[in-house]
Every structure is written in C-alpha cells, then in structure tokens.
Design a protein around this motif. Sequence first.
Motif: not given
Lengths: 254, 444
Positions: B310-311, B313-318, B321
């Motif tokens: 989770l950490l 993929s949220s980092w990668r999403r950031r 974007s």
Amino acid sequence: MNDRAPLALSVEDLTVAYHSKPAIWDIDLAVPEGVLMAIVGPNGAGKSTLIKAVLNLIPRAAGTVSFYGSPYEQARSLVGYVPQRGSVDWDFPTSVLDVVTMGLYGKLGWLRRPGRRERDLALFALEQVGLLDLVDRQISQLSGGQQQRTFLARALVQDAQIYFMDEPFAAVDAITERAIVNILHQLKERGKTVLVVHHDLQTVEDYFDWLTLLNVEIVASGPTAEVFTPENLKKTYGGTVSYLHDGQVLMAGD
Amino acid sequence: MKLKSMSAEDKRVWLTIAAIVLLGICFLPIGQWLFGIRYTYTVRVVALGGSILGVISGTLGCFAVLRRESLMGDALSHAALPGIAVAFLLAGRDLGLLLIGAGIASWIALRFIAALLATTRLKQDAAMGIVLASWFAGGIALLAYIQSIPDASQAGLDQFIFGQAAAIIESDVLLISGVGAAVLLALALFWKEFKLVTFDGEFAGANGFQVGLINTLLSTLIVIAIVLGLQLAGVILMVGMLIAPGIAARQWTQKLNHMVILAAVFGAFAGGVGAVISAIDADIPTGPMIIVVAFSLVLASMALAPGRGLLWSSWRRRLDSRRFARQNALRDLYRYALSHGSPGTPVPDAFIRGIGDRSAALGLAQLLSSGLVETRGDSWQLTRSGIEAARRDAHSLRLWDLYRLHADDLGLPLLAEDRHLDIRDVLPAAAVGQLEAMTGQRPN
C-alpha cells in the motif's frame, strides 16, 4: 479445391450439447493443409465451442475428429493452441519468457525441465512477435495486445502443423493486429494450417483464404472467395447484415 | 536496465528471507526475556514441529492461493474431523492413523465436491459450503459420541478443533518431517506440470497433459499438507496457516519459485513462533496464535512490500501525478505560447490554472524549480531550456505519430506505443533516424 490435397483437419457429425441444447450441431468440416481459415459467426454461434470440442477440451455428444488422418490422441504434437486471452489469470507470478517456454512443456514430457535450448526457442518466438524487449516483464504489466502476442509466441514454439486460435484479434491494438497478420502469413508460407475464430467481417477477405460460416450448424465452408457472399452472410447472421458494393460489410444498427 | 531492476527484486526477496530468519532467531532470546519462555525439551520439539509444518503448508498453500482455492482449503480441513473420529473409534489414539483417517475424509470430500460440480449445476462455493458444513457436523457429532464412551482414552481429541502444540512429541515431528519431505519432493518433481496447470489448464489439456490427473495430484498434496497441520492449527484455523504465508509472499515477488520459497520461510516463522508463544501457557491454543503471527506477516507485507504494497503504490501514484502534471503544464504553456506568437510568449496565469487547477499548480511549481519557466508578473514564460524541453516533447509526439502511420511500410520494430515516453529512448537510433527523415518532408 484440389481434392487430392491432404486434409489437415477432418470433422464429422460433431455435436456438443449443454443441457440437451446443441451448442454446435452436426458439424462436418474438411480443412485442407496450408489454408488460413476464419471461423465466423454471430455471438453464441459456437465458434469457441467448435475449437474446444475439436481439441477434446470439452466433452462431445457425438462425432469424430481427425488430424492428418489420426485421432487427437495420436496427433497432439501436431496441434498448437492459442486460447482466449481472458481465459487465464494475468496476475499469475510469472514472466513473459516463462509463459512462452510453457509451449515447450508438452514436448519435454514428465519430469524434464526446460533448459538453454528451450530458452533460445522461446526468445526466437518472442522476437517474431516483437516482444523481445519485454522478455523479463511480469505478465500482469502487459497490455492486452502484448498478452495476446505472448500467447501467440507460446503457440509458435510448439512448432505445430495445425494451429487453433480463439479470437486472437479481439480488442488488440493496431501493432498487435499487424504482428498477428505477419505471423499468419509466415505460418502459411511454411505450410502450416491455421484456424482462427474471428469476429471482424471487414478483414475476413484480407486476412483469410478459407472461411467457415458457423451458426450452431455450418452455413458454408470453403475458399473465402466462394463462401464470402451476401447470401451466405445473411444465412449466417439473419437479416442484420448488409453488404456494400466496395466489399465492405456493415452490421445493421452500427 | 531491465536486468538490473529484476535482480533488484531478487535481492529484495533474499533480503526479506534473511530478515525473517534473523527475526526468528532473535525471537528466541527476546521470548525468554519478555515472556519468560523456558526452552525446555518440550518447547524445542513444539517449535521445531511448528516450523516444519509451516514450511509444508506455506509451500503448498501458494498453489491453493493461486488456484483461487483458498476456501477449498477451509472446506477440506473442516472435512477432516469425521475422519479423525472414525479412525479413533477403529484404531485408538495413534497420530499416524488419526491423520490417515483425516486424510481419507478430506480426500473423499474433495472428490465429492468435484462430483457435485460435474453432475449438478451447483457452483463451487455452494458445493464447498455443503461439504464443509455436513462433514464438520458429522465430525462434531462423532466427537460427542466418543466423549460419552466411558473409559475411552479420548482425552485430547477435541484438540484437533483448535490445535494444541503441547501435545506434539518427538515421534510426531519425525512423522511430520518424513511425510512432509515426500510431499515437497513430489512438488519439486512435478513443478513444471503444477505451474502449467495452475496458470492455464486449458492450454495444458490441448498440449496433451492429463490435466485431471495433475489437478488431483496437486489437490492430494494440499490435502496432505492440511492434514499434517491439523494437530497444531486445528481444523477450523488450518486454512489460515495454509494461505497466509502464500498471500504474504505474493506481495514481495513476481516469480513463482521465489513466492514458494518465501512462503516456506514465512510459514516456518509463523508456525515456530506461534507454537512457542502458545507453549507459555497451556491455556493458549496454538492454532489462533500461529494465525495471529501469520497474518501479522500478511499485514506487514501488504503495507510494506515494494510494487504491490500500500505504501509503495500510494507513493508511486504521487510520483505519477507529479510527472504527468509537469508534462502537461509544459505542453500547455508551449502550445498556448506558440499559438499566440512565439514559444517565448508569456502565458497568462488565469489560462494555465484554468486548465487543471491543482495539477497545473503542481506542474508549474516543478517547472519553476527546474528553471524551465519564469514568472512575468501575472504570466508564465518558458525559459530557453524550457522551450528546448517543450520542443523535444513535441518532436517526440510527432515522431510517435509518424511511427503509427509508417512503422509498417518502413519495417520498424514493433513497439508498445508508450507515447508518454520519449520515442528516442525506446526506439533504436536507426529507426528514429528513418522517422526523422520523414519529418523533413512535411511542414511543421
């Protein structure tokens, strides 16, 4: 065509039924060696069922099938198969190279492991479908078209005589479509026979020299030039198809 | 570059394995210090047994998870209970015989579910539900009957419901190790077949493999793994011990062999540590303790694992974007400026922010800090390097357009059209040259 040409595939009286209703019914089919054949028909016509029944993947209610005159059990090594892309879990933990190597497992037999030779064959097939730069890619990271080409490469390493492809052109990008057409032509040049479940009437005449129109029963089967006629298409699809002068076909309501 | 990134993943896998092994070893003194565990002979036997069982169930559990048969594992472990009871009634309390009884009951349940699916229109979940409930009910009834028999040495049969490590003795560990080794050997021998059938059974069938036979063999191995673990984890929670290590391992790797090895290590950790903790006090049942440890590993893996965690993929999403915001802002500035004169034309702030508010601000901030753009009062102006970067980007897009049009005629290598990448980074230089030559033929 030429009656003396050997038959790559011969099907007689093949019937598959689900709960007493035939999915395909009384199929007789004679496919000469070396043709690129499209199997075309409306949704629910039994196109995939036909392929699976021929390959013994689902039980038959009746009928016989032979490959180059032999029953399936003796002809397995002659047969290559490209299943529908959606039939597997693409999140499976494995790489593109690994999936393609699976095409060689059948030849390896029990207990033997793939080695350098198998790796080289798989790399060669991947080069043919234009995926050489993705060999180590995890399969969940592939686009739909790349998945399809991976499956195609896996079938190529089988080095079969007769190929069955279930909707390889379904929802793929232009590059993949081109790659598949190239491969089809190469296979034909090498004398292979290819049966393709196809859904795009526009490209039938360009891609295939042999055609079977199917709607539970066989409507017509033979050289595309003879079979691909407005009357036959109407017999296959009912009144919903119209044939334009320049050889283009449109579905009513499109 | 690809090779390097793959080996980075491999390194991570081995690092994780090393970390878990280290953690397992460190647990021994920590446990002694924190919980006052005394490593008596009994505790050592229990810990060893737990670890070995963890290896076996973790390994086979990977296949249960990948075949989407996690709940099948639950049905099969519940279904073992009547087998244990019947074996006890027939032969008395001998672990080997009890487990054989359990195995037979599970295996019959397995075939029964398959038969239900083949002959009726029941779906898999319904078929499993029926078998789980009826077999388990039968087992409970038999246990009640056994307990009503006077004088029977029934003490401890109900341990099979929740599992009890304290009951494990040295001969049990030997038995478990022997059978487990045979199971793992079979897995190694038929690795290729199991992998193929698990990934694509239809293709395997068309290739002449006897898919039914291979599936039955694999399911039988899973049944054996379940049955071996019953004494420790119990019929109710055995499914957790089966699937948790595989689920945790899946987060860390994209390779089946690494997943299986990692699951074995996770399983050993959960089984060993869980069993030791439950040995602190006879009232702590082993099954739940092992499951608590195992699912802590699952949670940690889901949170932390690179790629899937989770950490991560949220980092990668950031990052994504940010990257796209920057790319889009640059493109918007350049296009506006071009259409209003020259690339150096200032672009009103209202225009650029009107396009994609937050994302535009994010993009502009990045462009500003890397010196691609400057503020001119209420406007934004591309700097020299900004204009250059925008031109490179526009040029790449034009080459991509040409690639789509002419790749066929020119016989260029087949590529995925990742138009967000610079085409010069993905296409060989010679091919780029061919496309460049075409740009000259058409105005702008």
